[in-house]
Design an enzyme around this catalytic site. Structure first.
Site, PDB file in Angstrom:
ATOM      1  N   ASP A 109       0.813  -1.213   0.000  1.00  0.00           N
ATOM      2  CA  ASP A 109       0.000   0.000   0.000  1.00  0.00           C
ATOM      3  C   ASP A 109       0.846   1.263   0.000  1.00  0.00           C
ATOM      4  OD1 ASP A 109       0.894  -0.058   2.622  1.00  0.00           O
ATOM      5  OD2 ASP A 109      -1.102   0.058   3.532  1.00  0.00           O
ATOM      6  N   SER A 110       2.166   1.118   0.105  1.00  0.00           N
ATOM      7  CA  SER A 110       3.037   2.285  -0.060  1.00  0.00           C
ATOM      8  C   SER A 110       2.895   2.892  -1.454  1.00  0.00           C
ATOM      9  CB  SER A 110       4.493   1.914   0.211  1.00  0.00           C
ATOM     10  OG  SER A 110       4.887   0.786  -0.550  1.00  0.00           O
ATOM     11  N   ASP A 137      -0.493  -6.761   0.071  1.00  0.00           N
ATOM     12  CA  ASP A 137      -0.594  -6.019   1.324  1.00  0.00           C
ATOM     13  C   ASP A 137      -2.045  -5.611   1.566  1.00  0.00           C
ATOM     14  OD1 ASP A 137       0.145  -4.582   3.557  1.00  0.00           O
ATOM     15  OD2 ASP A 137       1.126  -2.963   2.448  1.00  0.00           O
ATOM     16  N   GLU A 185      -0.843  -5.816   8.674  1.00  0.00           N
ATOM     17  CA  GLU A 185      -0.244  -5.022   9.747  1.00  0.00           C
ATOM     18  C   GLU A 185      -0.943  -5.356  11.060  1.00  0.00           C
ATOM     19  OE1 GLU A 185      -0.079  -0.841   9.063  1.00  0.00           O
ATOM     20  OE2 GLU A 185       0.828  -1.047   7.068  1.00  0.00           O
ATOM     21  N   GLU A 199       9.300  -3.584  10.789  1.00  0.00           N
ATOM     22  CA  GLU A 199       9.639  -2.250  10.287  1.00  0.00           C
ATOM     23  C   GLU A 199      10.031  -1.337  11.433  1.00  0.00           C
ATOM     24  OE1 GLU A 199       8.019   1.346   7.373  1.00  0.00           O
ATOM     25  OE2 GLU A 199       6.832  -0.489   7.622  1.00  0.00           O
TER      26      GLU A 199
END
Length: 322
Positions: free
Chosen positions: A63-64, A116, A146, A210
Site C-alpha cells: 500500500d506504499s 498487502d 499489519e 519495520e
C-alpha cells in the site's frame, strides 16, 4: 545457519521460496514493486551474470503505492469509500504484477507474490478474509497484515485458517501507528518478541518487521525450529534475516533527507514521468542489490540500547516463553 536447521519453521508454506536456506552465505530479499514495467526492470537486473543467483524470494505489492506513485501523505484511508478504492486499486496492481512475473521469471526461480491488505481491510476478520480471497484470485501467493492489536491478530488467524499464507507486519505499522523506532528499550524488545509469538501461534508463516531495533532484528531472524522467516525494513542488518527493498526508493529520491533510504536514487519526483522506466530501474536495482548483498546496505540505525542491553536483546530466544 547450523546444518541441522533446514527450514525456517516446521511446515512453513514459504520454505520452497527461501533459497537462502540452501545458500546460507546469502540473505533473502523481498522487493516492493507495483507495476508490470517495474517487474520487467527488476527481471532485467537479475539477468545480469553476477546477480543471476540473487535470492530475490518475494515481490510485494504494497500500500506504499499510494505514497510513492500517487503522492498521498500516508497509507491511511479516509472512510469506507476510500478504503474500497484502495482495495480495488491494489487488487488490480496484483493482477498486473502477476502477469509480468509469469512472463519474466522462470518457474523454478519465480518469487512468491505478496499482497498487502490496505487500511480498512482489517476492520474485522470477515473483511480481511474477503480481501485475502480477492488478492489470491488476482494472483497473490500470500498476504500481509499489519498487526497493531488484538483486532488484527484475529484477522491473521482468520485468513491463515482459510489456507492463505499470511505474513504479519510488526513494529511500526504505517496504517495506524505513530512513526518511531520500536524495541529500542529492553522491555519494548521483549514485548515485540511476545507479539511475534502471538502471530506465529495465530497461524502466520512469516514476519515483516519495520523500524525495529537492530538487536530485535538479529534475535528474531536467528534460525530457530519454532521461529518464522522475516524481512526487515529500516531495521538494520541481521546475519540470517531477510531484507526488504523498495524498487521505487532505489530510483526516486525521498522528498526530504532520509539517511536510511537507498543511496542509489537519481531522480526527483518531478522527473518520474519522463525518466522512470525499465532500463533505469534495472540499472539502479543492480546497484542496490549488490550493495545489499555486500553488506553496505542498509545502515545500522542509532539505538538507545546500551552495549550490554543490545547484547541482552540480540542474544535472547524470542520464540521461548521461558
Amino acid at each position: 545457519m547450523s546444518a541441522e536447521v533446514t527450514a525456517p519453521a516446521p511446515g512453513s508454506t514459504l520454505s520452497p521460496y527461501l533459497w537462502r536456506y540452501d545458500a546460507p552465505a546469502q540473505i533473502g530479499l523481498k522487493v516492493n514493486v507495483y507495476r508490470g514495467f517495474e517487474v520487467r526492470g527488476l527481471a532485467q537486473a537479475l539477468r545480469t551474470p553476477d546477480l543471476a543467483a540473487s535470492p530475490v524470494e518475494c515481490l510485494m505489492v504494497g500500500d506504499s503505492y499510494f505514497m510513492t506513485h500517487l503522492g498521498r501523505p500516508s497509507t491511511a484511508m479516509d472512510g469506507p469509500g476510500e478504503q474500497q478504492w484502495a482495495l480495488h486499486t491494489l487488487t488490480g496492481l496484483v493482477g498486473e504484477v502477476r502477469e509480468a512475473m509469469d512472463a519474466e521469471f522462470p518457474a523454478d526461480r519465480r518469487p512468491f507474490l505478496l499482497a498487502d491488505l490496505p487500511d480498512g481491510a482489517t476492520r474485522d476478520s470477515g473483511a480481511a478474509h474477503e480481501a485475502a480471497d480477492r488478492f489470491v484470485a488476482a494472483g497473490a501467493d500470500a498476504v500481509k497484515i499489519e498487526v497493531a492489536g488484538a483486532r488484527e491478530l484475529d484477522c491473521v488467524a482468520a485468513v491463515a485458517s482459510s489456507g492463505v499464507p499470511t505474513l504479519a507486519h510488526l513494529g511500526y505499522t504505517p496504517q495506524r501507528g505513530v512513526l518511531g523506532r520500536h524495541g529500542d528499550a529492553v522491555d519494548e524488545a521483549f514485548a515485540l518478541f511476545a507479539q511475534a509469538r502471538r502471530v506465529r501461534d495465530a497461524g502466520a508463516c512469516g514476519l515483516i518487521i519495520e523500524m525495529v531495533s537492530e538487536a530485535v532484528n538479529q534475535a528474531l531472524s536467528t534460525p530457530h525450529p519454532e521461529g518464522l522467516p522475516l524481512y526487515s525494513v529500516f531495521s538494520g542488518r541481521a546475519r540470517w534475516g531477510g531484507q526488504s527493498l523498495n524498487l521505487w526508493d532505489a530510483v526516486v529520491r525521498p522528498s526530504r533527507g532520509a539517511k536510511y533510504f537507498p543511496p542509489t536514487s537519481v531522480l526527483d519526483a518531478a522527473e518520474v514521468p519522463a525518466c522512470y522506466g525499465p532500463e533505469l530501474i534495472a540499472d539502479r536495482m543492480r546497484e542496490l542489490i549488490r550493495l545489499t548483498l555486500a553488506g553496505w546496505f542498509p545502515l545500522t540505525p542509532r539505538t538507545a540500547l546500551s552495549p550490554r542491553e543490545f547484547g541482552q536483546v540480540a542474544d535472547a530466544d524470542p520464540w521461548s516463553t521461558s
